[in-house]
Design an enzyme around this catalytic site. Structure first.
Site, PDB file in Angstrom:
ATOM      1  N   ASN A  87       0.820  -1.209   0.000  1.00  0.00           N
ATOM      2  CA  ASN A  87       0.000   0.000   0.000  1.00  0.00           C
ATOM      3  C   ASN A  87       0.858   1.265   0.000  1.00  0.00           C
ATOM      4  O   ASN A  87       2.062   1.222   0.273  1.00  0.00           O
ATOM      5  CB  ASN A  87      -0.922   0.021   1.220  1.00  0.00           C
ATOM      6  CG  ASN A  87      -2.000  -1.027   1.159  1.00  0.00           C
ATOM      7  OD1 ASN A  87      -2.586  -1.266   0.102  1.00  0.00           O
ATOM      8  ND2 ASN A  87      -2.278  -1.661   2.287  1.00  0.00           N
ATOM      9  N   CYS A  96      -6.166  -6.989  -4.109  1.00  0.00           N
ATOM     10  CA  CYS A  96      -6.676  -5.741  -4.674  1.00  0.00           C
ATOM     11  C   CYS A  96      -7.353  -6.057  -5.996  1.00  0.00           C
ATOM     12  O   CYS A  96      -6.704  -6.535  -6.925  1.00  0.00           O
ATOM     13  CB  CYS A  96      -5.549  -4.729  -4.865  1.00  0.00           C
ATOM     14  SG  CYS A  96      -6.082  -3.184  -5.629  1.00  0.00           S
ATOM     15  N   ASN A 215     -11.326  -1.790   5.376  1.00  0.00           N
ATOM     16  CA  ASN A 215     -11.725  -0.902   4.292  1.00  0.00           C
ATOM     17  C   ASN A 215     -13.182  -0.526   4.530  1.00  0.00           C
ATOM     18  O   ASN A 215     -13.960  -1.367   5.012  1.00  0.00           O
ATOM     19  CB  ASN A 215     -11.599  -1.610   2.940  1.00  0.00           C
ATOM     20  CG  ASN A 215     -10.198  -2.126   2.676  1.00  0.00           C
ATOM     21  OD1 ASN A 215      -9.324  -1.388   2.273  1.00  0.00           O
ATOM     22  ND2 ASN A 215      -9.985  -3.421   2.909  1.00  0.00           N
ATOM     23  N   GLY A 243     -11.715  -2.546  -6.119  1.00  0.00           N
ATOM     24  CA  GLY A 243     -12.335  -3.718  -6.727  1.00  0.00           C
ATOM     25  C   GLY A 243     -12.906  -4.683  -5.717  1.00  0.00           C
ATOM     26  O   GLY A 243     -14.060  -5.125  -5.830  1.00  0.00           O
ATOM     27  N   GLY A 245     -13.675  -3.927  -2.748  1.00  0.00           N
ATOM     28  CA  GLY A 245     -14.751  -3.184  -2.089  1.00  0.00           C
ATOM     29  C   GLY A 245     -16.033  -3.196  -2.898  1.00  0.00           C
ATOM     30  O   GLY A 245     -17.140  -3.253  -2.339  1.00  0.00           O
TER      31      GLY A 245
END
Length: 298
Positions: A87, A96, A215, A243, A245
């Site tokens: 990150n 991710c 998240n 993505g 998320g």
């Protein structure tokens, strides 16, 4: 010491500092719905330790390349490739969704495979992207994890966390939590424009109910096939897209009977199509585009 004559300064600097270069590597920058990454091809077992140690500097949008993270293309013993994600704050992410679409296109462009569909080892398990004829990438994201302890969310055991109370900064919200190999907290709102994401996002991320942080997606449902989502990403802050998320958002929408099992998720940087299929697997389809190729040297 004798200062260089005027007009030779740049040459002088190169001669003096060339031996002081601590890091030099080739990379390409990619973006998927505005979620952007530095992609580094380390498939031949190159040493990436210095790049990882400097990921925060590389991702800095004023003094570095500018990115939400650094992604490494690596060899794998259990899949065609391995993806490692660092990150923008230097922490490591399990997975991710936008990143893996960039990863897939980058792998293909680098001629590391002649296949359009291949397996990728990630911290969230084996993920299978497929590059479609129109240039989009269709990804089998696996099955959502819904048990509280496995997401993880404290206090729910093996029960699902659907429409449950959470108090953040003195205000009570309704949360639905899902893991796509990484933890997500989804909050439905009436008007997404009223969400002060920069203020509330970090307070959700570090809330003690999330032992590995989280998240957080704020979601306004437009209709049963279309939702608007904004995200605060653990370790990256506000990003234009997420993505995993988006996948977690669709699952939360279905669990709360707000959408059908296939819907479009509108993000700050574009639109993803997400499907929660009858086989319990999540499928994501969206774009990925190269921005430029360059060499980092310092």
């Amino acid at each position: 010491d004798v200062a260089p004559s005027r007009g030779l300064g740049d040459v002088y600097k190169r001669q003096v500092f060339k031996e002081d270069f601590i890091m030099e590597f080739n990379f390409s920058k990619w973006q998927a719905c505005g979620n952007d990454f530095v992609l580094v091809n380390a498939f031949n077992n190159e040493d990436i330790s210095e790049i990882i140690a400097n990921a925060e500097k590389i991702c800095d949008r004023h003094f570095g390349v500018g990115a939400d993270g650094v992604i490494f293309i690596l060899p794998s013993k259990i899949a065609d490739f391995r993806m490692q994600i660092i990150n923008s704050d230097g922490s490591e992410a399990e997975m991710c969704g936008n990143g893996i679409r960039c990863f897939a296109k980058c792998v293909k462009e680098a001629n590391l495979t002649d296949k359009n569909k291949f397996t990728v080892e990630t911290g969230a398990g084996i993920i299978i992207p497929e590059i479609m004829e129109d240039g989009t990438v269709h990804v089998d994201m696996g099955e959502p994890i819904l048990e509280g302890d496995k997401i993880p969310v404290s206090g729910f055991g093996n029960n699902q966390v659907v429409n449950e109370d959470i108090t953040v900064d003195g205000q009570t919200y309704k949360m639905t939590c899902v893991s796509m190999g990484n933890p997500h907290c989804i909050v439905f709102v009436d008007d997404i424009n009223n969400v002060e994401l920069e203020k509330i996002g970090p307070k959700f991320e570090t809330n003690p109910v999330f032992p590995k942080k989280t998240n957080t997606e704020f979601v306004e449902v437009k209709n049963d096939k279309y939702v608007r989502m904004r995200v605060w990403e653990r370790g990256a802050g506000i990003t234009w897209a997420c993505g995993t998320g988006s996948c977690a958002t669709l699952v939360a929408c279905v669990l709360n009977k707000r959408t059908q099992r296939t819907a479009q998720i509108e993000l700050d940087g574009g639109i993803l199509t997400i499907q929660w299929a009858d086989n319990n697997r999540i499928y994501m389809t969206g774009p990925a585009t190269k921005v430029f190729t360059a060499t980092w040297a310092e």
